[in-house]
Scaffold this motif. Structure first.
Motif, mmCIF file in Angstrom:
data_model
loop_
_atom_site.group_PDB
_atom_site.id
_atom_site.type_symbol
_atom_site.label_atom_id
_atom_site.label_comp_id
_atom_site.label_asym_id
_atom_site.label_seq_id
_atom_site.Cartn_x
_atom_site.Cartn_y
_atom_site.Cartn_z
ATOM 1 N N LEU A 310 0.859 -1.178 0.000
ATOM 2 C CA LEU A 310 0.000 0.000 0.000
ATOM 3 C C LEU A 310 0.897 1.231 0.000
ATOM 4 O O LEU A 310 1.745 1.379 0.874
ATOM 5 C CB LEU A 310 -0.888 -0.030 1.258
ATOM 6 N N GLY A 311 0.711 2.102 -0.993
ATOM 7 C CA GLY A 311 1.591 3.269 -1.121
ATOM 8 C C GLY A 311 1.429 4.265 0.015
ATOM 9 O O GLY A 311 0.431 4.260 0.738
ATOM 10 N N LEU A 312 2.437 5.108 0.162
ATOM 11 C CA LEU A 312 2.382 6.144 1.201
ATOM 12 C C LEU A 312 1.196 7.065 0.949
ATOM 13 O O LEU A 312 0.993 7.531 -0.171
ATOM 14 C CB LEU A 312 3.657 6.993 1.180
ATOM 15 N N HIS A 313 0.436 7.321 1.989
ATOM 16 C CA HIS A 313 -0.751 8.158 1.857
ATOM 17 C C HIS A 313 -1.109 8.728 3.225
ATOM 18 O O HIS A 313 -0.553 8.304 4.240
ATOM 19 C CB HIS A 313 -1.930 7.326 1.329
ATOM 20 N N GLN A 314 -2.025 9.674 3.229
ATOM 21 C CA GLN A 314 -2.592 10.163 4.492
ATOM 22 C C GLN A 314 -4.021 9.661 4.580
ATOM 23 O O GLN A 314 -4.700 9.557 3.565
ATOM 24 C CB GLN A 314 -2.632 11.697 4.502
ATOM 25 N N ASP A 315 -4.481 9.388 5.792
ATOM 26 C CA ASP A 315 -5.900 9.092 5.984
ATOM 27 C C ASP A 315 -6.579 10.430 6.245
ATOM 28 O O ASP A 315 -6.610 10.912 7.376
ATOM 29 C CB ASP A 315 -6.097 8.142 7.184
ATOM 30 N N LYS A 316 -7.115 11.022 5.191
ATOM 31 C CA LYS A 316 -7.678 12.371 5.388
ATOM 32 C C LYS A 316 -9.041 12.526 4.733
ATOM 33 O O LYS A 316 -9.455 13.637 4.402
ATOM 34 C CB LYS A 316 -6.699 13.432 4.885
ATOM 35 N N ASP A 317 -9.719 11.409 4.534
ATOM 36 C CA ASP A 317 -11.062 11.498 3.954
ATOM 37 C C ASP A 317 -12.138 11.590 5.025
ATOM 38 O O ASP A 317 -13.331 11.650 4.703
ATOM 39 C CB ASP A 317 -11.327 10.282 3.058
ATOM 40 N N GLU A 318 -11.742 11.572 6.286
ATOM 41 C CA GLU A 318 -12.712 11.684 7.359
ATOM 42 C C GLU A 318 -13.153 13.152 7.479
ATOM 43 O O GLU A 318 -12.583 14.018 6.817
ATOM 44 C CB GLU A 318 -12.108 11.161 8.678
ATOM 45 N N SER A 319 -14.151 13.408 8.334
ATOM 46 C CA SER A 319 -14.710 14.769 8.395
ATOM 47 C C SER A 319 -13.670 15.771 8.902
ATOM 48 O O SER A 319 -12.716 15.412 9.596
ATOM 49 C CB SER A 319 -15.914 14.784 9.331
ATOM 50 N N ASP A 320 -13.911 17.044 8.570
ATOM 51 C CA ASP A 320 -13.003 18.093 9.034
ATOM 52 C C ASP A 320 -12.894 18.096 10.553
ATOM 53 O O ASP A 320 -11.818 18.259 11.114
ATOM 54 C CB ASP A 320 -13.511 19.472 8.581
ATOM 55 N N THR A 321 -14.059 17.873 11.220
ATOM 56 C CA THR A 321 -14.060 17.881 12.689
ATOM 57 C C THR A 321 -13.159 16.782 13.211
ATOM 58 O O THR A 321 -12.342 16.988 14.108
ATOM 59 C CB THR A 321 -15.492 17.626 13.214
ATOM 60 N N SER A 322 -13.320 15.591 12.647
ATOM 61 C CA SER A 322 -12.525 14.446 13.096
ATOM 62 C C SER A 322 -11.027 14.722 12.906
ATOM 63 O O SER A 322 -10.207 14.451 13.787
ATOM 64 C CB SER A 322 -12.961 13.211 12.301
ATOM 65 N N LEU A 323 -10.698 15.300 11.750
ATOM 66 C CA LEU A 323 -9.282 15.570 11.465
ATOM 67 C C LEU A 323 -8.751 16.696 12.347
ATOM 68 O O LEU A 323 -7.646 16.606 12.884
ATOM 69 C CB LEU A 323 -9.094 15.908 9.987
ATOM 70 N N LYS A 324 -9.577 17.747 12.499
ATOM 71 C CA LYS A 324 -9.118 18.890 13.310
ATOM 72 C C LYS A 324 -8.897 18.479 14.751
ATOM 73 O O LYS A 324 -7.945 18.907 15.401
ATOM 74 C CB LYS A 324 -10.146 20.018 13.242
ATOM 75 N N LYS A 325 -9.805 17.621 15.254
ATOM 76 C CA LYS A 325 -9.640 17.161 16.646
ATOM 77 C C LYS A 325 -8.513 16.150 16.769
ATOM 78 O O LYS A 325 -8.121 15.777 17.864
ATOM 79 C CB LYS A 325 -10.939 16.494 17.118
ATOM 80 N N GLY A 326 -8.028 15.684 15.657
ATOM 81 C CA GLY A 326 -6.958 14.677 15.690
ATOM 82 C C GLY A 326 -7.437 13.351 16.250
ATOM 83 O O GLY A 326 -6.666 12.607 16.882
ATOM 84 N N LEU A 327 -8.717 13.036 16.018
ATOM 85 C CA LEU A 327 -9.240 11.774 16.564
ATOM 86 C C LEU A 327 -8.439 10.603 15.999
ATOM 87 O O LEU A 327 -8.213 10.525 14.785
ATOM 88 C CB LEU A 327 -10.738 11.622 16.238
ATOM 89 N N PRO A 328 -8.019 9.698 16.862
ATOM 90 C CA PRO A 328 -7.032 8.708 16.427
ATOM 91 C C PRO A 328 -7.561 7.658 15.457
ATOM 92 O O PRO A 328 -8.729 7.305 15.480
ATOM 93 C CB PRO A 328 -6.616 8.043 17.741
ATOM 94 N N VAL A 329 -6.646 7.190 14.622
ATOM 95 C CA VAL A 329 -6.871 5.988 13.821
ATOM 96 C C VAL A 329 -6.234 4.853 14.626
ATOM 97 O O VAL A 329 -5.113 4.986 15.105
ATOM 98 C CB VAL A 329 -6.169 6.101 12.447
ATOM 99 N N VAL A 330 -6.988 3.777 14.800
ATOM 100 C CA VAL A 330 -6.470 2.640 15.574
ATOM 101 C C VAL A 330 -6.348 1.453 14.628
ATOM 102 O O VAL A 330 -7.314 1.078 13.966
ATOM 103 C CB VAL A 330 -7.417 2.290 16.743
ATOM 104 N N SER A 331 -5.140 0.892 14.548
ATOM 105 C CA SER A 331 -4.869 -0.120 13.534
ATOM 106 C C SER A 331 -4.447 -1.444 14.175
ATOM 107 O O SER A 331 -3.523 -1.480 14.991
ATOM 108 C CB SER A 331 -3.755 0.435 12.632
ATOM 109 N N PHE A 332 -5.140 -2.521 13.815
ATOM 110 C CA PHE A 332 -4.814 -3.865 14.328
ATOM 111 C C PHE A 332 -4.097 -4.640 13.221
ATOM 112 O O PHE A 332 -4.580 -4.671 12.090
ATOM 113 C CB PHE A 332 -6.091 -4.660 14.665
#
Ligand SMILES: O=C(O)CCC(=O)C(=O)O
Ligand SMILES: [Fe+2]
Length: 405
Positions: A310-332
């Motif tokens: 999987l190429g280098l990318h940002q997870d930034k398709d979530e809502s502006d609020t989610s991104l602005k708050k820095g709500l975490p991505v949790v990866s298993f």
């Protein structure tokens, strides 16, 4: 206790803190069996060394972007796409989450010679490339645990291999916490998911994956495909659709299955445990804010075969609020290990590398929410034998990333 610190001058976390001088600390809490001592170790980013201490000369430049930026790229160096390819501890003990999955309609599967279940999903009597009258398009079923119906007798792993795994597992359990802070807002919990839970997650994903809304190989209208199989839970994410998240999957109109409750509980517990660790070990520095508790409404499940990436990318398709708050991505991570790159820019040469192993949980939020990341390779046959034995999972790696829209 060993401690190394390093400062990255002039680098920036793009889009979050443009002027930030990023002081990065890697703390490895590795309580030895006897001493429970705190160990800290680090690595030199400029020297392009990995967290495992190996330099990575295989990796060359590539283009990458957000998940939605994964557009076909004619460059041969694009590691994301091609056009040809179609420790255990008992921190969270869950019963088999598969039993919590309601209303699954499994699709009948027949097996190909290689044991892969490429039977086309039957949405009417049409073939894979046909659509039905509602524009639903069929696609092959991808079974992560295909039962091999063949004359080849499956041999159990040699006893010494099984014994070694058992010894390693109990050592991990004795070690207790093994948490690495990779950067501000980026925490890696080694071997966090117990074997029992890993098995349960695989079984649940298998059931969901062969049902409506299950695994498929995402791609673009031009025919280019990602190097993985994917299914979405909660909401659908599509590399080409605008907006990227939708309630239904565009090509077959299927509704993404719900996120199983047990997965939600595990995410919450991982954040709580990570926060306890951060509070207890990093003092009051602003760099070390704890993660807010989240109730994820999206889970993207990826399955990588040994050639997956999987190429280098940002997870930034979530809502502006989610991104602005820095709500975490949790990866298993479950199954074979992955060479995982992460960095502040989309340059592979500047990225750091860490190996994600079966049972690891990676959390990135806050100042690292928009970190560039990707998987350069899967380490063949590195999954715990006991997991493979218990699940019949095909060789490869399962990854679940939980997010809040
Ligand atoms: O497989 C992984 O570890 C990363 C997956 C990922 O970045 C994604 O699904 O957005
Ligand atoms: Fe991602």
């Amino acid at each position: 206790m060993r401690a190394y610190w390093y400062t990255k001058e002039g680098s920036s976390l793009r889009q979050i803190q443009p002027q930030l001088t990023f002081v990065r600390i890697l703390i490895v809490i590795s309580c030895s069996d006897s001493s429970n001592s705190l160990k800290m170790s680090g690595y030199n980013r400029q020297g392009n060394r990995s967290a495992t201490g190996k330099s990575d000369n295989r990796i060359k430049h590539t283009n990458a972007g957000s998940r939605s930026d994964w557009k076909p790229n004619p460059s041969k160096n694009d590691r994301c796409l091609d056009s040809a390819s179609g420790s255990q501890n008992n921190k969270s003990s869950v019963k088999d989450a598969a039993s919590d999955v309601k209303n699954i309609k499994p699709i009948p599967i027949s097996l190909d010679d290689d044991g892969s279940s490429k039977k086309v999903k039957q949405l009417g009597d049409k073939s894979e490339t046909d659509g039905d009258d509602n524009g639903r398009v069929n696609h092959p079923v991808f079974d992560i645990c295909p039962k091999k119906v063949s004359s080849v007798i499956k041999l159990k792993a040699p006893l010494h291999v099984m014994n070694r795994e058992k010894r390693n597992q109990s050592k991990q359990a004795m070690k207790g916490q093994n948490i690495i802070i990779l950067g501000p807002g980026m925490v890696l919990m080694k071997g966090y998911i117990s074997s029992v839970d890993q098995i349960s997650i695989v079984k649940t994903c298998r059931e969901l994956g062969i049902s409506d809304g299950g695994f498929y190989q995402p791609g673009y209208s031009g025919g280019t495909k990602l190097h993985l199989q994917m299914m979405c839970l909660g909401k659908n994410w599509d590399p080409e659709s605008q907006p990227a998240y939708t309630e239904l999957r565009a090509f077959d109109k299927s509704k993404p299955p719900k996120i199983p409750e047990k997965f939600d509980e595990m995410v919450k517990k991982a954040i709580k445990d990570s926060n306890e660790f951060i509070r207890g070990n990093t003092g009051s520095s602003d760099e070390w804010k704890v993660f807010p508790c989240i109730s994820p409404d999206i889970c993207i499940v990826n399955f990588y075969t040994k050639s997956g990436r999987l190429g280098l990318h940002q997870d930034k398709d979530e809502s502006d609020t989610s991104l602005k708050k820095g709500l975490p991505v949790v990866s298993f991570s479950i199954g074979d290990s992955a060479e995982f790159l992460y960095g502040e820019t989309r340059s592979i040469d500047e990225a750091d590398k860490v190996t994600l192993e079966s049972g690891d949980v990676l959390i990135f939020g806050g100042k690292s929410r928009l970190i560039y990341h990707g998987v350069t390779s899967i380490v063949p046959d590195s999954a715990p034998t006991s997991l493979m034995e218990a699940t019949d999972m095909r060789a490869g790696r399962l990854n679940l990333t939980f997010r809040v829209y």
